[in-house]
Design an enzyme around this catalytic site. Structure first.
Site, PDB file in Angstrom:
ATOM      1  CE  LYS A  14     -28.453 -17.672  -7.616  1.00 55.58           C
ATOM      2  NZ  LYS A  14     -28.133 -16.434  -8.341  1.00 55.58           N
ATOM      3  NE  ARG A  89     -28.050  -9.611  -4.943  1.00 54.65           N
ATOM      4  CZ  ARG A  89     -27.434 -10.769  -4.768  1.00 54.65           C
ATOM      5  NH1 ARG A  89     -27.559 -11.404  -3.632  1.00 54.65           N
ATOM      6  NH2 ARG A  89     -26.710 -11.299  -5.718  1.00 54.65           N
ATOM      7  NE  ARG A 128     -16.948 -24.598  -7.126  1.00 49.82           N
ATOM      8  CZ  ARG A 128     -18.109 -24.001  -7.332  1.00 49.82           C
ATOM      9  NH1 ARG A 128     -18.965 -24.495  -8.195  1.00 49.82           N
ATOM     10  NH2 ARG A 128     -18.434 -22.917  -6.668  1.00 49.82           N
ATOM     11  NE  ARG A 134     -12.289 -20.442  -5.257  1.00 55.89           N
ATOM     12  CZ  ARG A 134     -13.488 -20.151  -5.738  1.00 55.89           C
ATOM     13  NH1 ARG A 134     -13.859 -20.590  -6.907  1.00 55.89           N
ATOM     14  NH2 ARG A 134     -14.321 -19.413  -5.048  1.00 55.89           N
ATOM     15  NE  ARG A 145     -19.052 -18.039  -0.392  1.00 58.44           N
ATOM     16  CZ  ARG A 145     -17.804 -18.452  -0.194  1.00 58.44           C
ATOM     17  NH1 ARG A 145     -16.946 -17.641   0.408  1.00 58.44           N
ATOM     18  NH2 ARG A 145     -17.413 -19.641  -0.587  1.00 58.44           N
TER      19      ARG A 145
END
Length: 195
Positions: A14, A89, A128, A134, A145
């Site tokens: 996005k 939102r 990723r 990470r 999420r």
């Protein structure tokens, strides 16, 4: 004047597409996260209120978010249009934005929704995370999420669909291909850059 909103699940690209759309139309990208950070950094009255809320780990209430967005939309660079990212939102924020724009004789032109297969996004983000070391970005965390995004945006998507604003774009594939799909879909709605 082009007034747009972009929505999409985390990992759908996005931010990248928002930057390309904004550049294409010569309009600013207006992100609530950026607005919050800017006001906090500048020590504005609203920024001080936001900082206290965020530091406490709470959500910034609609009233405060609406006030910050209103201030930002009143800045000179947004007079010729804008691309909203991260706002609205909630359904109350959608109503507020609709009324705010209407009070100036304006309306949103389109809501760009990047659609992507959840499993593919999870695979992409997991890859990723591994490449970037990470370890906290587990598949479970990524899926959570995605679920939060779907739960929170579903009512908004329906509102925009009812208003005839929704432009759904396949968000998977090469970045340039996704950008081209967006521009073609917007052009089909009569939203093109004047020559």
């Amino acid at each position: 004047m082009t007034r747009l909103l972009i929505v999409g699940p985390p990992g759908a690209g996005k931010g990248t597409q928002a930057a390309r759309i904004a550049e294409h139309f010569g309009i600013p990208t207006i992100s609530t996260g950026d607005i919050f950070r800017k006001n906090i950094a500048e020590g504005t009255e609203l920024g001080t209120q936001v900082k206290a809320i965020v530091d406490a780990g709470d959500y910034v209430p609609d009233s405060l978010t609406n006030a910050l967005v209103t201030d930002r939309l009143n800045e000179a660079d947004a007079a010729g249009g804008f691309l909203l990212d991260g706002y609205p939102r909630t359904t109350d924020q959608v109503r507020y934005l609709t009324e705010l724009l209407s009070s100036h004789g304006h309306a949103l032109d389109a809501v760009i929704r990047l659609v992507a297969d959840q499993d593919e996004i999870v695979r992409r983000l997991r890859q990723r995370a591994i490449e970037m070391g990470r370890v906290d970005d587990s598949e479970e965390a990524i899926r959570h999420r995605q679920e939060v995004y779907l739960r929170e945006t579903a009512p908004l998507i329906e509102l925009f669909r009812e208003q005839g604003l929704l432009v759904e774009i396949d968000g998977l594939g090469a970045i340039d291909d996704v950008t081209e799909r967006i521009f073609e879909a917007l052009a089909a709605r009569g939203l093109e850059v004047a020559a």
